[in-house]
Design an enzyme around this catalytic site. Structure first.
Site, mmCIF file in Angstrom:
data_model
loop_
_atom_site.group_PDB
_atom_site.id
_atom_site.type_symbol
_atom_site.label_atom_id
_atom_site.label_comp_id
_atom_site.label_asym_id
_atom_site.label_seq_id
_atom_site.Cartn_x
_atom_site.Cartn_y
_atom_site.Cartn_z
ATOM 1 N N ARG A 165 0.830 -1.194 0.000
ATOM 2 C CA ARG A 165 0.000 0.000 0.000
ATOM 3 C C ARG A 165 0.867 1.247 0.000
ATOM 4 O O ARG A 165 1.702 1.437 0.879
ATOM 5 C CB ARG A 165 -0.923 0.006 1.239
ATOM 6 C CG ARG A 165 -1.928 1.130 1.237
ATOM 7 C CD ARG A 165 -2.939 0.967 2.352
ATOM 8 N NE ARG A 165 -2.326 1.015 3.670
ATOM 9 C CZ ARG A 165 -3.006 0.928 4.801
ATOM 10 N NH1 ARG A 165 -4.312 0.744 4.777
ATOM 11 N NH2 ARG A 165 -2.383 0.995 5.969
ATOM 12 N N ASP A 179 -0.036 -3.348 12.854
ATOM 13 C CA ASP A 179 0.291 -3.913 11.544
ATOM 14 C C ASP A 179 0.539 -5.410 11.707
ATOM 15 O O ASP A 179 1.490 -5.821 12.380
ATOM 16 C CB ASP A 179 1.523 -3.220 10.962
ATOM 17 C CG ASP A 179 1.831 -3.683 9.551
ATOM 18 O OD1 ASP A 179 2.244 -4.846 9.372
ATOM 19 O OD2 ASP A 179 1.653 -2.879 8.618
ATOM 20 N N ASP A 215 4.041 -6.641 10.600
ATOM 21 C CA ASP A 215 5.110 -6.257 11.521
ATOM 22 C C ASP A 215 5.074 -7.090 12.793
ATOM 23 O O ASP A 215 6.112 -7.515 13.300
ATOM 24 C CB ASP A 215 4.981 -4.769 11.879
ATOM 25 C CG ASP A 215 5.446 -3.859 10.749
ATOM 26 O OD1 ASP A 215 6.131 -4.348 9.837
ATOM 27 O OD2 ASP A 215 5.119 -2.664 10.791
ATOM 28 N N THR A 219 -0.979 7.575 -1.007
ATOM 29 C CA THR A 219 -2.288 7.480 -1.672
ATOM 30 C C THR A 219 -3.176 6.384 -1.077
ATOM 31 O O THR A 219 -4.381 6.362 -1.342
ATOM 32 C CB THR A 219 -2.099 7.173 -3.165
ATOM 33 O OG1 THR A 219 -1.520 5.862 -3.316
ATOM 34 C CG2 THR A 219 -1.175 8.200 -3.817
#
Length: 211
Positions: free
Chosen positions: A106, A202, A205, A110
């Site tokens: 990602r 995340d 992560d 944006t």
């Protein structure tokens, strides 16, 4: 909780494991183990509609018509990298499944997906195809992955996640209303950076010990 497009698996064992995974103090090793365990439980729900047939077998006490799976083996598609955490657990339940990978990241500015890898099994048109990614946030990456899989021939698709945000569910309902979503929780919202709140951080992560 079940709706035509969305199934939330509220089994006590699923919810208990998810709570531990949400805790910021859960270690990388613990998070990875729990993700594997919870994916196995979620896999039972996402494979509920597998096609069945019957065959004649002999038990120790007699003959019978016994139920068995029909058709070609499943295809499991992991959205890299975090999808691999769910993939490992599901393969314990369905070790003969064909496996494919969609590499998307990602763009932090944006929030749009950028493709860097795509390799999937043949004959997707003849297989139930289950796409896995722990987080359904904006939905942009998932929509892009489903677009690619449909272009590759997939017609019978499911999506399995650990958490979903209302924004991602709505995005999928708009773009691919024919693809059911199975998840362990529908959280409150996305923050300004596109992360699920309250979420669990995340997933990639936390699974790989990176930041």
């Amino acid at each position: 909780m079940t709706a035509p497009h969305l199934t939330i698996v509220n089994h006590p064992r699923v919810q208990h494991k998810l709570t531990i995974m949400r805790d910021r103090n859960t270690s990388t090793a613990g998070f990875r183990r729990l993700l594997r365990e919870i994916s196995l439980l979620l896999a039972y729900e996402v494979t509920r509609e597998l096609e069945m047939t019957s065959k004649r077998i002999e038990t120790p006490l007699g003959a019978m018509e016994a139920p068995t799976l029909e058709g070609k083996k499943l295809a499991l598609i992991s959205i890299l990298r975090a999808g691999n955490g769910l993939l490992d657990g599901i393969l314990e339940l369905i070790p003969a499944a064909r496996v494919g990978f969609v590499g998307l990241y990602r763009d932090p500015e944006t929030l749009q997906p950028v493709q860097y890898y795509f390799k999937v099994p043949n004959d997707l048109d003849a297989r139930m195809t289950i796409v896995v990614d722990p987080m359904l946030a904006t939905g942009n990456s998932l929509v892009a992955a489903i677009d690619l899989l449909k272009q590759a021939g997939a017609t019978n698709l499911r999506f399995l996640s650990l958490l979903a945000a209302p924004e991602g569910v709505a995005r999928m309902r708009e773009a691919h209303p024919d693809v059911p979503i199975v998840t362990a929780a529908l959280d409150e919202r996305l923050d300004d950076h596109g992360y699920i709140v309250p979420g669990l951080g995340d997933a990639g992560d936390r699974m790989f010990g990176t930041k």
